[in-house]
Design an enzyme around this catalytic site. Structure first.
Site, PDB file in Angstrom:
ATOM      1  N   HIS A  64       0.838  -1.215   0.000  1.00 17.77           N
ATOM      2  CA  HIS A  64       0.000   0.000   0.000  1.00 17.77           C
ATOM      3  C   HIS A  64       0.864   1.253   0.000  1.00 17.77           C
ATOM      4  O   HIS A  64       0.423   2.313  -0.422  1.00 17.77           O
ATOM      5  CB  HIS A  64      -0.911   0.018   1.239  1.00 17.77           C
ATOM      6  CG  HIS A  64      -1.742  -1.220   1.388  1.00 17.77           C
ATOM      7  ND1 HIS A  64      -2.659  -1.618   0.431  1.00 17.77           N
ATOM      8  CD2 HIS A  64      -1.791  -2.183   2.347  1.00 17.77           C
ATOM      9  CE1 HIS A  64      -3.236  -2.751   0.819  1.00 17.77           C
ATOM     10  NE2 HIS A  64      -2.727  -3.121   1.974  1.00 17.77           N
ATOM     11  N   HIS A  94       5.661   6.464   6.674  1.00 21.73           N
ATOM     12  CA  HIS A  94       5.310   6.056   5.319  1.00 21.73           C
ATOM     13  C   HIS A  94       4.784   7.284   4.580  1.00 21.73           C
ATOM     14  O   HIS A  94       4.620   8.345   5.178  1.00 21.73           O
ATOM     15  CB  HIS A  94       4.251   4.941   5.341  1.00 21.73           C
ATOM     16  CG  HIS A  94       2.967   5.374   5.937  1.00 21.73           C
ATOM     17  ND1 HIS A  94       2.699   5.312   7.300  1.00 21.73           N
ATOM     18  CD2 HIS A  94       1.871   5.941   5.377  1.00 21.73           C
ATOM     19  CE1 HIS A  94       1.505   5.792   7.535  1.00 21.73           C
ATOM     20  NE2 HIS A  94       0.975   6.198   6.393  1.00 21.73           N
ATOM     21  N   HIS A  96       2.080   8.853   1.154  1.00 25.81           N
ATOM     22  CA  HIS A  96       1.006   8.707   0.169  1.00 25.81           C
ATOM     23  C   HIS A  96       1.325   9.680  -0.954  1.00 25.81           C
ATOM     24  O   HIS A  96       1.767  10.808  -0.678  1.00 25.81           O
ATOM     25  CB  HIS A  96      -0.348   9.060   0.797  1.00 25.81           C
ATOM     26  CG  HIS A  96      -0.669   8.273   2.035  1.00 25.81           C
ATOM     27  ND1 HIS A  96      -1.483   7.157   2.042  1.00 25.81           N
ATOM     28  CD2 HIS A  96      -0.245   8.430   3.329  1.00 25.81           C
ATOM     29  CE1 HIS A  96      -1.570   6.690   3.277  1.00 25.81           C
ATOM     30  NE2 HIS A  96      -0.829   7.424   4.073  1.00 25.81           N
ATOM     31  N   GLU A 106      -3.117  13.288   1.301  1.00 25.52           N
ATOM     32  CA  GLU A 106      -4.419  12.865   1.856  1.00 25.52           C
ATOM     33  C   GLU A 106      -5.140  14.098   2.411  1.00 25.52           C
ATOM     34  O   GLU A 106      -6.268  14.397   2.010  1.00 25.52           O
ATOM     35  CB  GLU A 106      -4.189  11.816   2.939  1.00 25.52           C
ATOM     36  CG  GLU A 106      -3.458  10.576   2.379  1.00 25.52           C
ATOM     37  CD  GLU A 106      -3.826   9.310   3.077  1.00 25.52           C
ATOM     38  OE1 GLU A 106      -3.502   9.164   4.273  1.00 25.52           O
ATOM     39  OE2 GLU A 106      -4.467   8.454   2.455  1.00 25.52           O
ATOM     40  N   HIS A 119       3.688  10.522   6.733  1.00 29.64           N
ATOM     41  CA  HIS A 119       3.056  10.252   8.036  1.00 29.64           C
ATOM     42  C   HIS A 119       4.052   9.609   8.990  1.00 29.64           C
ATOM     43  O   HIS A 119       4.564   8.512   8.709  1.00 29.64           O
ATOM     44  CB  HIS A 119       1.848   9.333   7.844  1.00 29.64           C
ATOM     45  CG  HIS A 119       0.704  10.002   7.154  1.00 29.64           C
ATOM     46  ND1 HIS A 119      -0.292   9.311   6.508  1.00 29.64           N
ATOM     47  CD2 HIS A 119       0.395  11.322   7.011  1.00 29.64           C
ATOM     48  CE1 HIS A 119      -1.164  10.158   6.004  1.00 29.64           C
ATOM     49  NE2 HIS A 119      -0.774  11.391   6.294  1.00 29.64           N
ATOM     50  N   THR A 198      -6.125   6.328   7.824  1.00 26.15           N
ATOM     51  CA  THR A 198      -6.661   6.690   6.505  1.00 26.15           C
ATOM     52  C   THR A 198      -6.716   5.482   5.572  1.00 26.15           C
ATOM     53  O   THR A 198      -7.031   5.607   4.398  1.00 26.15           O
ATOM     54  CB  THR A 198      -5.799   7.772   5.825  1.00 26.15           C
ATOM     55  OG1 THR A 198      -4.494   7.210   5.571  1.00 26.15           O
ATOM     56  CG2 THR A 198      -5.689   9.005   6.688  1.00 26.15           C
TER      57      THR A 198
END
Ligand SMILES: CCc1cc2c(cc1OS(N)(=O)=O)CC[C@@H]1[C@@H]2CC[C@]2(C)[C@@H](O)CC[C@@H]12
Ligand SMILES: [Zn+2]
Length: 255
Positions: A64, A94, A96, A106, A119, A198
C-alpha cells in the site's frame, strides 16, 4: 489474487465502507483543512520530537506504501507535548503520493492537494502495544508533513535510494541509522484534530498533527503495488480523499 482493499476502481476508498462500516464514522481522516476555520488554541504546546537514529531497523513495501520501521521497545524515539498528553513512541513512517504532481496528499489545504504526504506514526505508551493502542481513541498520534516538488531532500533521498530493492509488495531490507527529524520543515507550527487511520481498518484512534510548512523533494514513482511476478501495477495514487468534518474542531497552535 486476494481481493483485499486497495486504491483501484474495484477496491478503492469508495468501496471500503462495505468491509469497514466505520468508514462513514464521525471522526474519519483525512480532511480538507480550511485555515480560516482553524481556532487558535494558546493551550497547545510546541511539538517535542526526540528520535534516536539507531532505532531505525528496516524498510518494507507493504503493498500500500513503503514503510520505514523503528524499534519501539523503549522510550528512545518519542513524541511528547503538542496536543497530546503522555509519551507516544515512534513506530513507523510512510507516505502517500499521486500519479502526477497535482495530487497525492491525503489532507488538502483549501481544497489543494500536495504531490505527497509523509506520516510519522506514534503510539501511546499508556497501552501495552501499538496494536492495542490502535484500538483506543487516544491511542495513536500521526505527524503529517506535506511534500512539494523542488530540491531533493538529501535525507529523504536515503530512503528513496532503497526503492530499487523493495520494488514489489512484500520486499523488505534493512534500513539503519536514520533520523526522521531530518525530514521535518524548519517550522513545527501545526493544525490538529481527532481522526482515524486513513486506510482500513480506518480505526478512529488518531490524533492528527498536520504541519503547516511543507518540505521539498524530488518525486519518485518507482514502486509497485503488486508482488514480483504479479504484473506491473505502479504504486501511485495511494491516498484516501478528504472525509466529512462532522462538526469536529480544527485547532492551530499558531495565529
Ligand atoms: C495511524 C497509522 C496507520 C496504522 C495502521 C494502518 C495505517 C496507518 O496509516 S495512516 N495513513 O497513518 O492512517 C493500517 C494497518 C493497521 C495500522 C494500525 C495497527 C493495525 C490496526 C494492526 O493492529 C493490524 C492492522 C494495523
Ligand atoms: Zn498514512
Amino acid at each position: 489474487m486476494s481481493h483485499g482493499w486497495g486504491y483501484g476502481p474495484s477496491n478503492g476508498p469508495d468501496t471500503w465502507a462495505e468491509g469497514y462500516p466505520v468508514a462513514n464514522g464521525p471522526r474519519q481522516s483525512p480532511i480538507n483543512i480550511v485555515p480560516k476555520d482553524a481556532v487558535f488554541d494558546s493551550n497547545l504546546k510546541p511539538l517535542k520530537l526526540q528520535y534516536d537514529p539507531s532505532d531505525a531497523n528496516g524498510i518494507l513495501n507493504s503493498g500500500h506504501s513503503f514503510q520505514v520501521n523503528f524499534v519501539d521497545d523503549t522510550d528512545s524515539s518519542t513524541l511528547t507535548r503538542g496536543p497530546i498528553s503522555g509519551v507516544y513512541r515512534l513506530k513507523q513512517f510512510h507516505c502517500h503520493w499521486g500519479g502526477s504532481d497535482d495530487r497525492g496528499s491525503e489532507h488538502t489545504v483549501n481544497g489543494i492537494s500536495f504531490p505527497c504526504e509523509l506520516h510519522l506514526v506514534h503510539w501511546n505508551t499508556k497501552y501495552p502495544s501499538f496494536g492495542d493502542a490502535a484500538k483506543q481513541p487516544d491511542g495513536l498520534a500521526v505527524v503529517g508533513v506535506f511534500l512539494r516538488i523542488g530540491a531533493a531532500n538529501p535525507n529523504l533521498q536515503k530512503v528513496l535510494d532503497c526503492f530499487g530493492s523493495i520494488k514489489n509488495k512484500g520486499k523488505q531490507r534493512s534500513f539503519v541509522s536514520f533520523d526522521p527529524k531530518t525530514l521535518l520543515p524548519p517550522s513545527l507550527e501545526y493544525w490538529t484534530y481527532d481522526g482515524s487511520l486513513t486506510t482500513p481498518p480506518l480505526l478512529e484512534s488518531v490524533t492528527w498533527i498536520v504541519l503547516k510548512q511543507a518540505i521539498t523533494m524530488e518525486m519518485f514513482r518507482n514502486l509497485q503495488f503488486s508482488a514480483e511476478g504479479e504484473g506491473q501495477h505502479d504504486m501511485v495514487d495511494n491516498f484516501r480523499p478528504p472525509q466529512p468534518l462532522k462538526g469536529r474542531p480544527l485547532r492551530a497552535n499558531f495565529r
